[in-house]
Scaffold this active site. Sequence first.
Site, PDB file in Angstrom:
ATOM      1  N   SER A 138       1.027  -1.247  -0.050  1.00 33.82           N
ATOM      2  CA  SER A 138       0.130   0.199   0.094  1.00 33.82           C
ATOM      3  C   SER A 138       0.890   1.199  -0.016  1.00 33.82           C
ATOM      4  CB  SER A 138      -1.058  -0.202   1.449  1.00 33.82           C
ATOM      5  OG  SER A 138      -1.572   0.882   1.523  1.00 33.82           O
ATOM      6  N   TYR A 151      -1.616  -1.784  10.978  1.00 35.55           N
ATOM      7  CA  TYR A 151      -2.082  -1.488   9.833  1.00 35.55           C
ATOM      8  C   TYR A 151      -1.052  -1.230   8.334  1.00 35.55           C
ATOM      9  CZ  TYR A 151      -3.880  -1.740   4.540  1.00 35.55           C
ATOM     10  OH  TYR A 151      -3.801  -1.282   3.465  1.00 35.55           O
TER      11      TYR A 151
HETATM   12  N1  LIG Z   1      -9.272  -0.322  -0.875  1.00 38.36           N
HETATM   13  C1  LIG Z   1      -7.986  -0.024  -0.507  1.00 38.36           C
HETATM   14  O1  LIG Z   1      -8.525   1.220  -0.660  1.00 38.36           O
HETATM   15  C2  LIG Z   1      -6.508  -0.757  -0.252  1.00 38.36           C
HETATM   16  C3  LIG Z   1      -5.085   0.344  -0.185  1.00 38.36           C
HETATM   17  C4  LIG Z   1      -4.051  -0.178  -0.773  1.00 38.36           C
HETATM   18  C5  LIG Z   1      -4.052  -1.438  -0.083  1.00 38.36           C
HETATM   19  N2  LIG Z   1      -5.239  -2.389   0.033  1.00 38.36           N
HETATM   20  C6  LIG Z   1      -4.537  -3.944  -0.164  1.00 38.36           C
HETATM   21  O2  LIG Z   1      -5.450  -4.806  -1.030  1.00 38.36           O
HETATM   22  C7  LIG Z   1      -5.707  -5.494  -0.939  1.00 38.36           C
HETATM   23  C8  LIG Z   1      -6.882  -6.102  -1.159  1.00 38.36           C
HETATM   24  O3  LIG Z   1      -7.957  -5.588  -0.136  1.00 38.36           O
HETATM   25  P1  LIG Z   1      -9.319  -4.626  -0.703  1.00 38.36           P
HETATM   26  O4  LIG Z   1      -9.436  -3.513  -1.269  1.00 38.36           O
HETATM   27  O5  LIG Z   1      -9.406  -5.399  -2.457  1.00 38.36           O
HETATM   28  O6  LIG Z   1     -10.420  -5.308   0.644  1.00 38.36           O
HETATM   29  P2  LIG Z   1     -11.679  -6.149   0.205  1.00 38.36           P
HETATM   30  O7  LIG Z   1     -12.261  -5.877  -0.680  1.00 38.36           O
HETATM   31  O8  LIG Z   1     -11.781  -5.943   1.818  1.00 38.36           O
HETATM   32  O9  LIG Z   1     -10.732  -7.373  -0.072  1.00 38.36           O
HETATM   33  C9  LIG Z   1     -10.016  -8.570   0.978  1.00 38.36           C
HETATM   34  C10 LIG Z   1      -9.711  -9.487   0.851  1.00 38.36           C
HETATM   35  O10 LIG Z   1      -9.605 -10.727   1.553  1.00 38.36           O
HETATM   36  C11 LIG Z   1     -10.013 -11.783   1.405  1.00 38.36           C
HETATM   37  N3  LIG Z   1      -9.153 -12.071   3.071  1.00 38.36           N
HETATM   38  C12 LIG Z   1      -9.451 -10.782   4.065  1.00 38.36           C
HETATM   39  N4  LIG Z   1      -9.711 -11.593   5.168  1.00 38.36           N
HETATM   40  C13 LIG Z   1      -9.006 -13.027   4.795  1.00 38.36           C
HETATM   41  C14 LIG Z   1      -8.588 -14.143   5.447  1.00 38.36           C
HETATM   42  N5  LIG Z   1      -8.855 -14.334   6.996  1.00 38.36           N
HETATM   43  N6  LIG Z   1      -8.341 -15.453   5.510  1.00 38.36           N
HETATM   44  C15 LIG Z   1      -8.411 -15.473   4.299  1.00 38.36           C
HETATM   45  N7  LIG Z   1      -8.988 -13.959   2.931  1.00 38.36           N
HETATM   46  C16 LIG Z   1      -9.537 -13.232   3.593  1.00 38.36           C
HETATM   47  C17 LIG Z   1     -11.558 -11.321   1.645  1.00 38.36           C
HETATM   48  O11 LIG Z   1     -12.389 -12.296   0.989  1.00 38.36           O
HETATM   49  P3  LIG Z   1     -12.931 -12.977   2.041  1.00 38.36           P
HETATM   50  O12 LIG Z   1     -13.338 -12.198   3.745  1.00 38.36           O
HETATM   51  O13 LIG Z   1     -13.953 -14.325   1.584  1.00 38.36           O
HETATM   52  O14 LIG Z   1     -12.283 -14.534   3.853  1.00 38.36           O
HETATM   53  C18 LIG Z   1     -11.131 -10.299  -0.038  1.00 38.36           C
HETATM   54  O15 LIG Z   1     -11.431 -11.304  -0.836  1.00 38.36           O
HETATM   55  C19 LIG Z   1      -5.503  -5.682   0.635  1.00 38.36           C
HETATM   56  O16 LIG Z   1      -4.613  -6.211   1.373  1.00 38.36           O
HETATM   57  C20 LIG Z   1      -5.656  -4.085   1.428  1.00 38.36           C
HETATM   58  O17 LIG Z   1      -4.714  -3.988   2.645  1.00 38.36           O
HETATM   59  C21 LIG Z   1      -6.388  -2.085  -0.270  1.00 38.36           C
END
Ligand SMILES: NC(=O)c1ccc[n+]([C@@H]2O[C@H](COP(=O)([O-])OP(=O)(O)OC[C@H]3O[C@@H](n4cnc5c(N)ncnc54)[C@H](OP(=O)(O)O)[C@@H]3O)[C@@H](O)[C@H]2O)c1
Length: 260
Positions: A138, A151
């Site tokens: 990130s 985080y």
């Molecule tokens: N959105 C942003 O603004 C942003 C910015 C920078 C970085 N990121 C990073 O991008 C990545 C993806 O985030 P996103 O924004 O796409 O979030 P999201 O929509 O909440 O998706 C998160 C994913 O992680 C899975 N997950 C969560 N807990 C889990 C567990 N215990 N075991 C297995 N899978 C798990 C969830 O699936 P289930 O709930 O089905 O398990 C879901 O598929 C993360 O690493 C986040 O830190 C996001």
Amino acid sequence: MKPVALITGASAGIGVELARVFAARGHELMLVARRQDRLTALADEIAASGRPRPTVLALDLERRDAVATLAPELSARGLEPAYVVNNAGFGLSGPAATLGRDEELAMIDLNVRALTELSLAFVDSLERHRGGILNVASVAAFLPGPGMAVYYASKAYVLSFSEALHRELAGCGVKVTALCPGPVQTEFQARSGMQLPSAAKLIELPASRVARIGYDGLMRGRRVVIAGVGNRIAVVLMRFVPHALLMAAVDRRMGSAGAQ
Ligand SMILES: NC(=O)c1ccc[n+]([C@@H]2O[C@H](COP(=O)([O-])OP(=O)(O)OC[C@H]3O[C@@H](n4cnc5c(N)ncnc54)[C@H](OP(=O)(O)O)[C@@H]3O)[C@@H](O)[C@H]2O)c1
């Protein structure tokens, strides 16, 4: 053994889009997250587009035995990773001392421990297929984040670990890339208890774009990919601003949003 791209967190947000990009570029997939119904729906969609049907596995990666469970599931199906995409992760918003300790440690289990174990577990097969690892960090990796301290620290770990691994594995032909998105509207905000502020709209990118940028960066062998011009400028500026000032700015924004 058939090579696959193993993608974690493929049930929502950036992970769904990473799965679509990898499938569209001809990779067979193994999709992992906890919500099986979401993974199955995505596998159906990809199969309906004429691509090989992804294998799905409902697995909680916070569990200590998660990778020990995953490895035999792959070999039982005659699959081995050519690519590992560590995308699953979550954040928590609030002062570190008052958030639920179990949830904070679970965040480390997912964002740090599972990512580390999955990055290291399949190096032999990644090397055989001259593949790689895409670790989703990130923009938060570049600064301390009061109001989201654990985080931000977890993402600093992902960036540092991935950069070092990039160098360590370069000799055996395995690519390693840290993908650093800024704000992306996904389920992340609801899970972490925050909302994107209106100012974040200026640098916000759709998950599909972030996924394409990450895929292209990995295939080009880039060590670090910061998604979007606005985020790249922000990271350059961060290098010249003292941490005390940066943290004051993050602190002011917290409660509404951080860099994520
Ligand atoms: N959105 C942003 O603004 C942003 C910015 C920078 C970085 N990121 C990073 O991008 C990545 C993806 O985030 P996103 O924004 O796409 O979030 P999201 O929509 O909440 O998706 C998160 C994913 O992680 C899975 N997950 C969560 N807990 C889990 C567990 N215990 N075991 C297995 N899978 C798990 C969830 O699936 P289930 O709930 O089905 O398990 C879901 O598929 C993360 O690493 C986040 O830190 C996001």
